[in-house]
Design an enzyme around this catalytic site. Structure first.
Site, PDB file in Angstrom:
ATOM      1  N   GLU A   1      39.539  34.531  58.394  1.00 13.62           N
ATOM      2  CA  GLU A   1      38.510  35.566  58.447  1.00 13.62           C
ATOM      3  C   GLU A   1      38.702  36.554  57.306  1.00 13.62           C
ATOM      4  O   GLU A   1      39.764  36.572  56.663  1.00 13.62           O
ATOM      5  CB  GLU A   1      38.563  36.286  59.801  1.00 13.62           C
ATOM      6  CG  GLU A   1      38.220  35.339  60.946  1.00 13.62           C
ATOM      7  CD  GLU A   1      37.999  36.044  62.265  1.00 13.62           C
ATOM      8  OE1 GLU A   1      38.402  37.205  62.407  1.00 13.62           O
ATOM      9  OE2 GLU A   1      37.415  35.407  63.158  1.00 13.62           O
TER      10      GLU A   1
ATOM     11  N   HIS B   1      30.291  46.456  62.784  1.00  7.10           N
ATOM     12  CA  HIS B   1      30.278  45.034  62.455  1.00  7.10           C
ATOM     13  C   HIS B   1      29.078  44.791  61.554  1.00  7.10           C
ATOM     14  O   HIS B   1      27.974  45.245  61.847  1.00  7.10           O
ATOM     15  CB  HIS B   1      30.174  44.169  63.706  1.00  7.10           C
ATOM     16  CG  HIS B   1      30.541  42.747  63.431  1.00  7.10           C
ATOM     17  ND1 HIS B   1      29.704  41.893  62.756  1.00  7.10           N
ATOM     18  CD2 HIS B   1      31.673  42.049  63.683  1.00  7.10           C
ATOM     19  CE1 HIS B   1      30.311  40.728  62.622  1.00  7.10           C
ATOM     20  NE2 HIS B   1      31.512  40.792  63.177  1.00  7.10           N
TER      21      HIS B   1
ATOM     22  N   ARG C   1      35.420  44.262  56.234  1.00  6.49           N
ATOM     23  CA  ARG C   1      34.204  44.564  56.988  1.00  6.49           C
ATOM     24  C   ARG C   1      33.485  45.828  56.539  1.00  6.49           C
ATOM     25  O   ARG C   1      32.262  45.870  56.491  1.00  6.49           O
ATOM     26  CB  ARG C   1      34.567  44.797  58.448  1.00  6.49           C
ATOM     27  CG  ARG C   1      34.647  43.559  59.197  1.00  6.49           C
ATOM     28  CD  ARG C   1      34.822  43.868  60.636  1.00  6.49           C
ATOM     29  NE  ARG C   1      34.953  42.585  61.299  1.00  6.49           N
ATOM     30  CZ  ARG C   1      35.354  42.432  62.534  1.00  6.49           C
ATOM     31  NH1 ARG C   1      35.673  43.480  63.243  1.00  6.49           N
ATOM     32  NH2 ARG C   1      35.428  41.253  63.066  1.00  6.49           N
TER      33      ARG C   1
ATOM     34  N   HIS D   1      31.107  48.702  66.402  1.00  6.50           N
ATOM     35  CA  HIS D   1      31.828  47.542  66.908  1.00  6.50           C
ATOM     36  C   HIS D   1      33.210  47.874  67.462  1.00  6.50           C
ATOM     37  O   HIS D   1      33.559  47.445  68.543  1.00  6.50           O
ATOM     38  CB  HIS D   1      31.961  46.556  65.743  1.00  6.50           C
ATOM     39  CG  HIS D   1      32.556  45.247  66.111  1.00  6.50           C
ATOM     40  ND1 HIS D   1      32.051  44.465  67.123  1.00  6.50           N
ATOM     41  CD2 HIS D   1      33.610  44.557  65.592  1.00  6.50           C
ATOM     42  CE1 HIS D   1      32.758  43.356  67.212  1.00  6.50           C
ATOM     43  NE2 HIS D   1      33.721  43.399  66.313  1.00  6.50           N
TER      44      HIS D   1
ATOM     45  N   ARG E   1      40.247  48.265  60.584  1.00  9.57           N
ATOM     46  CA  ARG E   1      40.891  47.163  61.306  1.00  9.57           C
ATOM     47  C   ARG E   1      40.673  45.843  60.589  1.00  9.57           C
ATOM     48  O   ARG E   1      39.561  45.511  60.188  1.00  9.57           O
ATOM     49  CB  ARG E   1      40.303  47.063  62.708  1.00  9.57           C
ATOM     50  CG  ARG E   1      40.779  45.859  63.480  1.00  9.57           C
ATOM     51  CD  ARG E   1      40.026  45.730  64.793  1.00  9.57           C
ATOM     52  NE  ARG E   1      38.673  45.272  64.567  1.00  9.57           N
ATOM     53  CZ  ARG E   1      38.123  44.226  65.176  1.00  9.57           C
ATOM     54  NH1 ARG E   1      38.813  43.525  66.041  1.00  9.57           N
ATOM     55  NH2 ARG E   1      36.884  43.895  64.938  1.00  9.57           N
TER      56      ARG E   1
HETATM   57  C1  FAD Z   1      31.157  41.263  70.335  1.00  5.13           C
HETATM   58  C2  FAD Z   1      32.601  41.496  70.065  1.00  5.13           C
HETATM   59  C3  FAD Z   1      33.356  40.567  69.369  1.00  5.13           C
HETATM   60  C4  FAD Z   1      34.708  40.784  69.111  1.00  5.13           C
HETATM   61  N1  FAD Z   1      35.434  39.827  68.477  1.00  5.13           N
HETATM   62  C5  FAD Z   1      36.769  40.007  68.320  1.00  5.13           C
HETATM   63  C6  FAD Z   1      37.577  38.979  67.780  1.00  5.13           C
HETATM   64  O1  FAD Z   1      37.113  37.897  67.478  1.00  5.13           O
HETATM   65  N2  FAD Z   1      38.909  39.227  67.632  1.00  5.13           N
HETATM   66  C7  FAD Z   1      39.486  40.413  67.985  1.00  5.13           C
HETATM   67  O2  FAD Z   1      40.694  40.578  67.826  1.00  5.13           O
HETATM   68  N3  FAD Z   1      38.734  41.393  68.519  1.00  5.13           N
HETATM   69  C8  FAD Z   1      37.400  41.221  68.709  1.00  5.13           C
HETATM   70  N4  FAD Z   1      36.650  42.205  69.263  1.00  5.13           N
HETATM   71  C9  FAD Z   1      37.323  43.420  69.723  1.00  5.13           C
HETATM   72  C10 FAD Z   1      38.109  43.102  71.000  1.00  5.13           C
HETATM   73  O3  FAD Z   1      37.355  42.223  71.802  1.00  5.13           O
HETATM   74  C11 FAD Z   1      38.410  44.354  71.780  1.00  5.13           C
HETATM   75  O4  FAD Z   1      38.967  45.328  70.961  1.00  5.13           O
HETATM   76  C12 FAD Z   1      39.413  44.053  72.888  1.00  5.13           C
HETATM   77  O5  FAD Z   1      38.952  42.969  73.650  1.00  5.13           O
HETATM   78  C13 FAD Z   1      39.590  45.267  73.761  1.00  5.13           C
HETATM   79  O6  FAD Z   1      40.335  44.897  74.877  1.00  5.13           O
HETATM   80  P1  FAD Z   1      40.740  46.007  75.902  1.00  5.13           P
HETATM   81  O7  FAD Z   1      41.537  45.325  76.966  1.00  5.13           O
HETATM   82  O8  FAD Z   1      41.326  47.149  75.201  1.00  5.13           O
HETATM   83  O9  FAD Z   1      39.348  46.546  76.505  1.00  5.13           O
HETATM   84  P2  FAD Z   1      38.096  45.785  77.133  1.00  5.13           P
HETATM   85  O10 FAD Z   1      38.215  44.332  77.024  1.00  5.13           O
HETATM   86  O11 FAD Z   1      36.878  46.421  76.609  1.00  5.13           O
HETATM   87  O12 FAD Z   1      38.213  46.158  78.681  1.00  5.13           O
HETATM   88  C14 FAD Z   1      37.929  47.461  79.113  1.00  5.13           C
HETATM   89  C15 FAD Z   1      38.023  47.491  80.621  1.00  5.13           C
HETATM   90  O13 FAD Z   1      38.040  48.840  81.034  1.00  5.13           O
HETATM   91  C16 FAD Z   1      37.152  49.012  82.132  1.00  5.13           C
HETATM   92  N5  FAD Z   1      36.750  50.422  82.155  1.00  5.13           N
HETATM   93  C17 FAD Z   1      36.219  51.183  81.159  1.00  5.13           C
HETATM   94  N6  FAD Z   1      36.052  52.443  81.588  1.00  5.13           N
HETATM   95  C18 FAD Z   1      36.473  52.477  82.876  1.00  5.13           C
HETATM   96  C19 FAD Z   1      36.526  53.487  83.872  1.00  5.13           C
HETATM   97  N7  FAD Z   1      36.127  54.767  83.647  1.00  5.13           N
HETATM   98  N8  FAD Z   1      36.999  53.161  85.103  1.00  5.13           N
HETATM   99  C20 FAD Z   1      37.394  51.868  85.370  1.00  5.13           C
HETATM  100  N9  FAD Z   1      37.373  50.885  84.458  1.00  5.13           N
HETATM  101  C21 FAD Z   1      36.919  51.196  83.237  1.00  5.13           C
HETATM  102  C22 FAD Z   1      36.038  48.035  81.864  1.00  5.13           C
HETATM  103  O14 FAD Z   1      35.316  47.784  83.050  1.00  5.13           O
HETATM  104  C23 FAD Z   1      36.855  46.850  81.350  1.00  5.13           C
HETATM  105  O15 FAD Z   1      37.354  46.117  82.439  1.00  5.13           O
HETATM  106  C24 FAD Z   1      35.303  41.993  69.535  1.00  5.13           C
HETATM  107  C25 FAD Z   1      34.545  42.932  70.239  1.00  5.13           C
HETATM  108  C26 FAD Z   1      33.215  42.685  70.521  1.00  5.13           C
HETATM  109  C27 FAD Z   1      32.431  43.697  71.288  1.00  5.13           C
END
Ligand code: FAD
Length: 545
Positions: free
Chosen positions: A118, A240, A286, A347, A382
């Site tokens: 990438e 993004h 990006r 993003h 990032r």
């Molecule tokens: C379309 C897209 C494509 C991506 N592609 C990539 C990729 O290819 N590679 C990569 O490394 N990263 C990628 N990213 C970024 C990556 O997916 C995220 O940064 C990462 O998944 C975040 O994980 P997390 O566990 O921190 O949060 P998340 O996976 O966002 O989980 C957040 C959780 O918190 C909960 N939550 C939020 N607020 C509250 C609240 N007040 N009370 C209770 N629960 C709450 C939600 O319900 C959810 O369960 C992408 C992001 C997107 C949107």
């Protein structure tokens, strides 16, 4: 009778960071996981490209570290980068052991993991599950969590505020869980835990156009900030470059893996333009690609530009990008036959709650990991696929510390009051919420988007402060519900982004200000750090450039 916690660990968020932490924590204690919507609705589930980790013998930690530092534009914390990169392969092996099936290929007669390349990476090092990597990780972690009786997942529960002890001087003491509201109602309960993990993901909903799902309203950052935890680098919001531009497609991202596999960005007349902006053209970082698209759209008054991979063999495109291919086809767009329309969209939040490399925040027994946290890995920008990596590594590191804490923390929790709605009444004017919501998102898009100026930032701050006052009085006068909680958090996050952006009087990484177009290493090799009560962000001297 001794006051008892509801569980040993409260995990707020069920994406990769929260779920992986919960699975590990279940080996040593009881775990409650809160997810604001259904448990599979998280940014993680939308990740297409994959997870970056040094995997092949041709690759090296040094190379991954250098690529990450280059993308971070002088603001990465080298310690964080080296630690997270080096922990990467173990974290990936753990995801595999928990059941994640990354795509494999035949390579020289051997069955190997397929490694994608990438933008910004000098080697192929992105493990992926076709173009549905996040869904596959969520499936595997969800199944692993269900097998552990120590884990209780409360779906549709919104954390409202953290439960934090206060010293006589008003300073925060230890964290003991959170108040939470069951979505669809108004009742708020206390969830007491010995250790709390904030894993609430990003805040894309603060902008009008975003690739993020609806859960991404910055709740964790806002809650931690209110509790007195420093947050930093909020000005670095990654846009993004390529979200599908189609009236029926809500936030559908076109992975940059397409550009990695040769897709070309074109103007409506077919002219490629990226070479004019960066020698690496489509493989430039990006921020460069997003700014180039933004600049071409503004220069020519376009609604979108086009992404073209139709010169690659159709069978390959269908196999490598089955999900993107199918989704585009459902809107009448065939990737194998011609270019598709794309626009940039908010993003990824590079800033967030400041943590150390044990995912510890400034408040004892409050951890944060994943997109909500700022470890210093990303700096001012990032590198693609480094976020799933950071989330997985930091969840594991958080657990290592939390396990030790649990052994020491055996006392009774303090008494926290029940949630008191006071004289609050039921909200009868939803329009006040929906209007403020739209106003914040549009304002952020127009004034605090990909390209900023000092005047636009000042205007944005004035409007946001007014909105904040209105939202806060509405919040205290009405029974809270999930929309109102999100709105209050969103306006806080918007303010934090603007204040950090105003403080940084230079352009670097994802932050571009027309009035300060150059990078200023003499004055600004620092993070912008903010704590509740601070009038201005302070340059954090703790992090050398
Ligand atoms: C379309 C897209 C494509 C991506 N592609 C990539 C990729 O290819 N590679 C990569 O490394 N990263 C990628 N990213 C970024 C990556 O997916 C995220 O940064 C990462 O998944 C975040 O994980 P997390 O566990 O921190 O949060 P998340 O996976 O966002 O989980 C957040 C959780 O918190 C909960 N939550 C939020 N607020 C509250 C609240 N007040 N009370 C209770 N629960 C709450 C939600 O319900 C959810 O369960 C992408 C992001 C997107 C949107």
């Amino acid at each position: 009778m001794m006051n008892k916690p509801d569980s040993d660990f409260l995990v707020i968020g069920g994406g990769i960071a929260g779920m992986l932490f919960a699975i590990k924590a279940a080996d040593v204690g009881t775990v409650t996981v809160l997810t604001k919507a259904a448990s599979d609705e998280a940014n993680t589930a939308y990740a297409q490209g994959g997870i970056a980790s040094v995997w092949s013998v041709d690759d090296s930690f040094e190379s991954h570290v250098e690529d990450t530092l280059r993308a971070g534009a002088g603001l990465c914390n080298r310690d964080a980068v080296e630690t997270i990169v080096r922990d990467g392969p173990d974290a990936v092996r753990e995801l595999i052991a928990l059941g994640t099936r990354f795509t494999r290929v035949e390579e020289g007669g051997e069955d190997e993991y397929d490694l994608g390349r990438e933008g910004g990476h000098s080697h192929r090092r992105v493990l992926h599950a076709q173009d549905l990597t996040g869904r596959e990780i969520m499936r595997a972690l969800g199944e692993a969590a269900r097998l552990r009786p120590n884990i209780r997942v409360l779906e549709n529960h919104v954390a409202v505020n953290l439960l934090v002890e206060r010293g006589t001087d008003g300073q925060p003491g230890a964290c003991w869980g959170a108040y939470a509201l069951e979505a669809g109602g108004h009742a708020v309960t206390k969830l007491i835990a010995r250790t709390t993990m904030l894993a609430t993901g990003g805040a894309g909903k603060v902008y009008l156009y975003t690739t993020n799902p609806d859960i991404a309203s910055g709740d964790g950052v806002a809650m931690a900030y209110r509790a007195g935890v420093p947050v930093a680098n909020m000005e670095f919001y990654q846009f993004h470059p390529t979200c599908l531009y189609h009236p029926d497609a809500k936030s559908f991202l076109i992975s940059e893996a397409l550009r990695g596999e040769g897709a070309i960005l074109r103007l409506p007349d077919g002219t490629p333009f990226m070479k004019r902006y960066h020698p690496d053209a489509e493989l430039a970082p990006r921020d460069v690609v997003a700014r180039a698209i933004d600049s071409e759209m503004k220069r020519l008054g376009l609604d979108c530009v086009y992404l073209d991979i139709s010169h690659r063999e159709p069978g390959y495109v269908r196999e490598r990008f089955p999900n993107i291919f199918k989704r585009c086809l459902s809107y009448g767009l065939d990737l194998t036959r011609g270019p598709i329309p794309v626009v940039p969209a908010a993003h990824y939040m590079c800033g967030g709650i400041v943590t150390d490399l044990g995912a510890r925040t400034a408040i004892p027994r409050l951890h944060a990991a994943g997109e909500v946290a700022m470890t210093g890995l990303h700096g001012a920008n990032r590198l693609a696929s480094n976020s799933l990596l950071e989330a997985a590594v930091m969840a594991r590191r958080a657990f290592a510390g939390a396990r030790e804490q649990l052994k020491e923390n055996t006392g009774a929790p303090p008494e926290f009051p029940e949630w008191d709605p006071g004289q609050a009444i039921r909200s009868e004017q939803r329009v006040l919420i929906t209007h403020s919501w739209e106003e914040i998102r549009r304002l952020m898009w127009n004034y605090v988007g990909i390209v900023r100026s000092s005047l636009r930032l000042e205007r944005a701050l004035r409007r946001i402060q007014l909105l904040k006052e209105e939202i806060h009085s509405y919040y205290w006068e009405h029974l809270i519900d999930s929309d109102l909680i999100e709105l209050r958090n969103l306006v806080t996050v918007a303010e934090l982004i603007v204040r950090c952006a105003m403080a940084r009087k230079e352009s670097r990484g994802l932050h571009y200000n027309l009035d300060h177009p150059d990078r200023d290493d003499a004055k600004w090799p620092y993070d912008t750090m903010l704590k509740a009560g601070d009038s201005h962000p302070t340059p954090s001297a703790g992090r050398p450039a």
